[in-house]
Enzyme design. Structure first.
Site, PDB file in Angstrom:
ATOM      1  N   ASP A   4      11.491   8.458  -3.330  1.00  0.00           N
ATOM      2  CA  ASP A   4      11.959   7.121  -3.659  1.00  0.00           C
ATOM      3  C   ASP A   4      12.238   7.116  -5.162  1.00  0.00           C
ATOM      4  OD1 ASP A   4      12.270   4.209  -3.619  1.00  0.00           O
ATOM      5  OD2 ASP A   4      10.275   4.172  -4.520  1.00  0.00           O
ATOM      6  N   ASP A 211       6.337   4.590  -3.077  1.00  0.00           N
ATOM      7  CA  ASP A 211       5.282   3.674  -3.519  1.00  0.00           C
ATOM      8  C   ASP A 211       5.433   2.258  -2.983  1.00  0.00           C
ATOM      9  OD1 ASP A 211       6.239   1.963  -6.476  1.00  0.00           O
ATOM     10  OD2 ASP A 211       7.577   3.048  -5.141  1.00  0.00           O
ATOM     11  N   ASP A 215       9.238   1.847   1.647  1.00  0.00           N
ATOM     12  CA  ASP A 215       9.098   3.281   1.923  1.00  0.00           C
ATOM     13  C   ASP A 215       8.174   3.552   3.105  1.00  0.00           C
ATOM     14  OD1 ASP A 215      10.637   3.895  -0.387  1.00  0.00           O
ATOM     15  OD2 ASP A 215       8.855   3.687  -1.637  1.00  0.00           O
TER      16      ASP A 215
END
Length: 298
Positions: A4, A211, A215
């Site tokens: 990410d 995080d 996600d």
């Protein structure tokens, strides 16, 4: 290895560069500043940290005698931002803060275009829309800086022979320059999930590092996942491991350690199979006494 971007490859603390208010924001500017700050303090998103000192950025001290801002609830909009029901001075307000795509759903999207054009920071700054009761009230530019340990980590992972992919809900130009060539931008949580499933169907084994709430679904579909410490509770609960400090160089270290552990296990299994085969052969031939076998086994 799938990364990410926001809060993972970038610093967890962003900073507010610029903030512009609409002429008809629907609320006095100082009240709107306080409303934004209160709503973002209730959120754990990395971008929210940029707004927590909004009173200091505005240069206007908050008067303790003013009506308090009451945040009734905060609802995450995965991949987009947050929505908050607030109350200030006896007035109820619905505040939405997040990606510029949210402005397209406002009653006055042209107001966003006017405000966004005047923001400082250029293309590298993240633009954040603020909607008040369905209308564009403000636009902000947020500085999101790459993490210092990112380049060394990506180089180490490449040296291990791993394919690197970046999946982000942000614009493609804001994902450039982070050191990953394969970039998938503008993704919502479901799109990240579909990409991960597609990679797995093609035979890849996926380690997802993220995080945020957006996600978590992709993490759950991956073979392994690591959540960056300080991330959203859902990401931390979903991930198979947690990076306690935001030092990405621990990731290639962990992978090398895992590979070493697998090699050690494989060697032990081969040795065990070897000496057991030899022992059974000798025992069957009457050349190995059971007591001797027990001692050798110990």
């Amino acid at each position: 290895v799938v990364f990410d971007k926001t809060g993972t490859l970038t610093r967890p603390q962003a900073s507010l560069i610029d903030l512009a208010f609409a002429d008809d924001a629907g609320m006095e500017r100082n009240e709107l500043r306080r409303l934004i700050g209160a709503a973002q303090r209730a959120s754990d998103h990395p971008i929210a940290a940029a707004f927590r000192g909004i009173d200091a950025v505005s240069g206007e001290a908050t008067d303790d005698a003013e009506e308090p801002v009451i945040v009734l609830n905060v609802c995450p909009l995965p991949g987009k931002g947050i929505a908050a029901d607030c109350r200030i001075g006896g007035r109820a307000a619905r505040l939405v803060i997040g990606s510029e795509e949210l402005a397209a759903q406002a009653q006055d999207p042209q107001t966003w275009e006017t405000l966004a054009r005047g923001l400082a920071g250029g293309t590298r700054a993240k633009r954040v829309a603020v909607l008040l009761d369905g209308r564009v009230a403000a636009a902000a530019a947020v500085d999101e800086r790459p993490l210092e340990t990112g380049p060394a980590t990506l180089a180490a992972l490449s040296a291990l022979g791993l394919r690197l992919i970046l999946m982000t809900g942000d614009r493609p130009e804001r994902a450039a320059g982070l050191g990953i060539d394969e970039v998938h931008a503008g993704l919502d949580p479901e799109a990240k999930q579909r990409l991960v499933l597609g990679l797995r169907r093609s035979g890849a084994r996926i380690l997802f590092i993220g995080d945020g709430i957006n996600d978590a679904v992709a993490m759950a579909e991956s073979d392994a996942s690591i959540a960056v410490g300080g991330g959203a509770p859902l990401a931390l609960a979903t991930a198979g491991a947690t990076l306690l400090e935001h030092d990405l160089t621990r990731i290639p270290f962990a992978l090398r350690l895992c590979r070493r552990a697998r090699r050690t296990i494989a060697v032990n299994l081969r040795l065990a199979a070897g000496y057991n085969t030899a022992g059974m052969t000798l025992a069957a031939a009457g050349l190995l006494h059971p007591v001797t076998a027990a001692v050798l086994m110990t």
